[in-house]
Design a protein around this motif. Sequence first.
Motif, PDB file in Angstrom:
ATOM      1  N   ILE A 107      36.326 169.938  47.532  1.00  8.28           N
ATOM      2  CA  ILE A 107      36.456 168.543  47.456  1.00  8.28           C
ATOM      3  C   ILE A 107      37.965 168.503  47.161  1.00  8.28           C
ATOM      4  CG2 ILE A 107      35.837 166.281  46.559  1.00  8.28           C
ATOM      5  CD1 ILE A 107      33.099 167.133  46.210  1.00  8.28           C
ATOM      6  N   VAL A 108      38.928 167.714  48.083  1.00  7.27           N
ATOM      7  CA  VAL A 108      40.018 167.162  47.599  1.00  7.27           C
ATOM      8  C   VAL A 108      40.234 166.001  47.068  1.00  7.27           C
ATOM      9  CG1 VAL A 108      42.514 167.078  48.317  1.00  7.27           C
ATOM     10  CG2 VAL A 108      41.003 168.886  49.276  1.00  7.27           C
ATOM     11  N   LEU A 109      40.672 165.535  45.924  1.00  7.27           N
ATOM     12  CA  LEU A 109      40.638 164.275  45.409  1.00  7.27           C
ATOM     13  C   LEU A 109      42.140 163.861  45.345  1.00  7.27           C
ATOM     14  CD1 LEU A 109      38.101 165.057  42.594  1.00  7.27           C
ATOM     15  CD2 LEU A 109      37.650 163.420  44.490  1.00  7.27           C
ATOM     16  N   GLU A 110      42.631 163.040  46.059  1.00  9.98           N
ATOM     17  CA  GLU A 110      43.861 162.655  46.135  1.00  9.98           C
ATOM     18  C   GLU A 110      44.471 161.576  45.303  1.00  9.98           C
ATOM     19  OE1 GLU A 110      45.308 163.427  50.846  1.00  9.98           O
ATOM     20  OE2 GLU A 110      44.435 161.582  50.210  1.00  9.98           O
ATOM     21  N   ASN A 111      45.739 161.572  44.676  1.00  7.55           N
ATOM     22  CA  ASN A 111      46.301 160.518  43.817  1.00  7.55           C
ATOM     23  C   ASN A 111      45.363 160.419  42.607  1.00  7.55           C
ATOM     24  OD1 ASN A 111      48.423 158.752  43.534  1.00  7.55           O
ATOM     25  ND2 ASN A 111      47.013 157.142  44.154  1.00  7.55           N
ATOM     26  N   VAL A 112      45.012 161.339  41.860  1.00  6.40           N
ATOM     27  CA  VAL A 112      44.254 160.948  40.700  1.00  6.40           C
ATOM     28  C   VAL A 112      45.154 161.039  39.507  1.00  6.40           C
ATOM     29  CG1 VAL A 112      42.624 161.665  39.281  1.00  6.40           C
ATOM     30  CG2 VAL A 112      42.047 162.027  41.645  1.00  6.40           C
ATOM     31  N   GLY A 113      45.097 160.030  38.380  1.00  3.12           N
ATOM     32  CA  GLY A 113      45.731 159.880  37.341  1.00  3.12           C
ATOM     33  C   GLY A 113      45.322 161.148  36.430  1.00  3.12           C
ATOM     34  N   VAL A 114      46.473 161.922  36.051  1.00  2.83           N
ATOM     35  CA  VAL A 114      46.030 163.097  34.996  1.00  2.83           C
ATOM     36  C   VAL A 114      46.817 162.615  33.699  1.00  2.83           C
ATOM     37  CG1 VAL A 114      45.382 164.662  36.794  1.00  2.83           C
ATOM     38  CG2 VAL A 114      47.813 164.121  36.265  1.00  2.83           C
ATOM     39  N   ALA A 121      35.408 176.734  36.195  1.00  2.00           N
ATOM     40  CA  ALA A 121      35.433 175.875  37.241  1.00  2.00           C
ATOM     41  C   ALA A 121      36.763 176.390  38.025  1.00  2.00           C
ATOM     42  CB  ALA A 121      35.251 174.562  37.364  1.00  2.00           C
ATOM     43  N   LYS A 122      36.441 176.549  39.478  1.00  2.00           N
ATOM     44  CA  LYS A 122      37.647 176.682  40.368  1.00  2.00           C
ATOM     45  C   LYS A 122      38.181 175.410  40.771  1.00  2.00           C
ATOM     46  CE  LYS A 122      35.291 180.650  42.589  1.00  2.00           C
ATOM     47  NZ  LYS A 122      34.518 181.176  43.857  1.00  2.00           N
ATOM     48  N   LEU A 123      39.411 174.898  39.911  1.00  3.14           N
ATOM     49  CA  LEU A 123      39.702 173.869  39.963  1.00  3.14           C
ATOM     50  C   LEU A 123      41.453 173.889  40.035  1.00  3.14           C
ATOM     51  CD1 LEU A 123      39.891 170.533  39.624  1.00  3.14           C
ATOM     52  CD2 LEU A 123      39.733 171.030  37.377  1.00  3.14           C
ATOM     53  N   GLU A 124      42.083 173.329  40.882  1.00  4.27           N
ATOM     54  CA  GLU A 124      43.300 173.442  40.927  1.00  4.27           C
ATOM     55  C   GLU A 124      44.077 171.898  40.905  1.00  4.27           C
ATOM     56  OE1 GLU A 124      44.918 176.050  44.328  1.00  4.27           O
ATOM     57  OE2 GLU A 124      42.763 176.379  44.575  1.00  4.27           O
ATOM     58  N   LEU A 125      45.153 171.849  40.463  1.00  7.26           N
ATOM     59  CA  LEU A 125      46.188 170.729  40.628  1.00  7.26           C
ATOM     60  C   LEU A 125      47.325 170.992  41.416  1.00  7.26           C
ATOM     61  CD1 LEU A 125      44.450 170.336  37.577  1.00  7.26           C
ATOM     62  CD2 LEU A 125      46.316 168.742  37.090  1.00  7.26           C
ATOM     63  N   PHE A 126      47.511 170.062  42.230  1.00  3.26           N
ATOM     64  CA  PHE A 126      48.907 170.149  43.062  1.00  3.26           C
ATOM     65  C   PHE A 126      49.530 168.910  43.268  1.00  3.26           C
ATOM     66  CE2 PHE A 126      45.524 169.735  46.192  1.00  3.26           C
ATOM     67  CZ  PHE A 126      46.313 169.291  47.183  1.00  3.26           C
ATOM     68  N   ASN A 127      50.791 168.903  43.798  1.00  3.58           N
ATOM     69  CA  ASN A 127      51.560 167.958  44.327  1.00  3.58           C
ATOM     70  C   ASN A 127      51.599 166.673  42.842  1.00  3.58           C
ATOM     71  OD1 ASN A 127      52.979 165.846  45.830  1.00  3.58           O
ATOM     72  ND2 ASN A 127      51.143 164.943  46.793  1.00  3.58           N
ATOM     73  N   LEU A 153      43.633 166.840  43.171  1.00  4.66           N
ATOM     74  CA  LEU A 153      42.963 167.877  42.600  1.00  4.66           C
ATOM     75  C   LEU A 153      41.977 168.405  43.828  1.00  4.66           C
ATOM     76  CD1 LEU A 153      41.491 165.649  39.768  1.00  4.66           C
ATOM     77  CD2 LEU A 153      43.476 167.045  39.725  1.00  4.66           C
ATOM     78  N   VAL A 154      41.849 169.924  43.595  1.00  6.42           N
ATOM     79  CA  VAL A 154      40.713 170.338  44.456  1.00  6.42           C
ATOM     80  C   VAL A 154      39.686 171.216  43.389  1.00  6.42           C
ATOM     81  CG1 VAL A 154      40.740 172.227  46.280  1.00  6.42           C
ATOM     82  CG2 VAL A 154      42.709 170.898  46.188  1.00  6.42           C
ATOM     83  N   ILE A 155      38.593 170.936  43.762  1.00 12.27           N
ATOM     84  CA  ILE A 155      37.272 171.395  43.242  1.00 12.27           C
ATOM     85  C   ILE A 155      36.530 172.272  44.210  1.00 12.27           C
ATOM     86  CG2 ILE A 155      36.037 169.360  43.214  1.00 12.27           C
ATOM     87  CD1 ILE A 155      35.986 171.840  40.261  1.00 12.27           C
ATOM     88  N   SER A 156      36.203 173.462  43.866  1.00 13.92           N
ATOM     89  CA  SER A 156      35.185 174.365  44.751  1.00 13.92           C
ATOM     90  C   SER A 156      33.862 174.942  43.798  1.00 13.92           C
ATOM     91  CB  SER A 156      35.864 175.481  45.150  1.00 13.92           C
ATOM     92  OG  SER A 156      37.001 175.110  45.883  1.00 13.92           O
ATOM     93  N   THR A 157      32.953 175.187  44.561  1.00 12.58           N
ATOM     94  CA  THR A 157      31.641 175.647  44.138  1.00 12.58           C
ATOM     95  C   THR A 157      32.107 176.738  43.108  1.00 12.58           C
ATOM     96  OG1 THR A 157      30.540 175.033  46.027  1.00 12.58           O
ATOM     97  CG2 THR A 157      29.417 176.568  44.400  1.00 12.58           C
ATOM     98  N   SER A 158      31.292 176.567  41.726  1.00 13.72           N
ATOM     99  CA  SER A 158      31.987 177.677  40.828  1.00 13.72           C
ATOM    100  C   SER A 158      30.808 178.408  40.014  1.00 13.72           C
ATOM    101  CB  SER A 158      32.781 176.988  39.879  1.00 13.72           C
ATOM    102  OG  SER A 158      33.846 175.999  40.481  1.00 13.72           O
ATOM    103  N   ASP A 159      30.699 179.348  39.507  1.00  9.19           N
ATOM    104  CA  ASP A 159      29.986 179.849  38.809  1.00  9.19           C
ATOM    105  C   ASP A 159      30.370 179.588  36.977  1.00  9.19           C
ATOM    106  OD1 ASP A 159      28.467 181.478  40.362  1.00  9.19           O
ATOM    107  OD2 ASP A 159      30.131 182.890  40.443  1.00  9.19           O
ATOM    108  N   LEU A 160      29.485 178.861  36.414  1.00  8.98           N
ATOM    109  CA  LEU A 160      29.975 178.232  35.296  1.00  8.98           C
ATOM    110  C   LEU A 160      29.324 178.777  34.109  1.00  8.98           C
ATOM    111  CD1 LEU A 160      29.353 174.562  36.521  1.00  8.98           C
ATOM    112  CD2 LEU A 160      31.716 175.706  36.204  1.00  8.98           C
TER     113      LEU A 160
END
Length: 428
Positions: A251-258, A274-280, A292-299
């Motif tokens: 899932i890509v979540l655009e324009n999120v306040g961080v 978690a497989k989580l990336e921040l970009f832009n 934000l991009v999140i993918s299925t993860s081994d937790l």
Amino acid sequence: MNKVEQVTGGLNGTIKVPGDKSISHRAVMFGAIAEGTTTIEGFLPGEDCLSTIDCFRKLGIQIDAQGDKVKVEGKGWQGLTEPIDILDVGNSGTTTRLMLGILATRPFHSVVIGDASIAKRPMSRVTDPLRQMGAEIDGRDNGNLTPLSVRGGQTKGIDYTSKVASAQVKSSILLAGLQSEGVTTVTEPHLSRDHTERMLRAFGVDVDVNGLKVSVKGGQDLTSQHVIVPGDISSAAFFLVAGAIVPNSRIVLENVGVNPTRTGIIDVLQQMGAKLELFNERVSNGEPVADLVISTSDLRGTEIAGDIIPRLIDEIPVIAVLATQAQGKTVIRDAEELKVKETNRIDTVVSELKKLGANIEATGDGMIIEGPVQLKGNTVNSHGDHRIGMAMAIAGCIAKGSVTVENSEAIAVSYPNFFDHIHTLSEK
């Protein structure tokens, strides 16, 4: 009532979560007490923020709201007028507490009321310091519970040490301090979210921040602004968790306040693997924003306690869902504040997740969750709490069978198109 079926093909796609609730509230309030026209883009048209608009209209402010675009015709502090009707905050604690700080300095009488949930929430955490500043405030339980009667007027700055790390408490006192004699200082036990400090600066106010102390001088005016509201990370949290626990998801979540005072959920996801990336990454109106991009993860299980708690207090219901799918034990401590939210969120999260088969126990200040567990379908209840409702719906995405969420209409408070986004992502 809404029914959520187990998602077998993954959640995939790009969404924009609704505008940040905290920033939307403040943009309307600060625009109302500023000189000139404030325009707002990305406003959250949820019930809580619409309650703020309604209250300030009753205080004499012209506000034009068209979906997520809002125009506020500010007339300065003196432009607020005595309301002829009761100020109804609905379910919004932010509207209640921040508005009390503004009303405390206005030379007129007003009455503040809310729904059955607000009627149970403690207000003495703001009414006590506002009384110390000179405001006359009364209500049930000696001014601790709504309805509240406020007669504002000449107030004096105070040096206040808050027992709780609460942005609502801090903001209420600082707003009163802007129209009080002298300097007002608030000291917190931990750092709470700092949207008020950032936005006051954007509106031309001098704010002094020194560690856990925040100070403002009285007699300061606000100047109208154009505010772009980023996506709410508290809303994004539900899909960050969903993306991590639903198999075959991205899932890509655009324009999120961080804002760093709000990103505890990101820290917890990362420490759980978690497989989580921040970009832009960028800055808008003083607020950091990213995609934000999140993918299925081994937790893996973790411990969540101490200074991080104020940075993720609203996300704990969905973090509990996340923990049911992590390997090992997750312990949440120092979260007593959950007991005075829309519901007692400790007891409610535990009781509702147990209905789905979670291995979860309540403690005095949090909860302990053992995972991973295959959740099973059942009927659960939001208890009128939007975050409980959304957390249970996300649990439904991985539960064997279907999960029916009763009182799911409460979700409209902060995320009106929440179920639409589940459907959109599951159909990709």
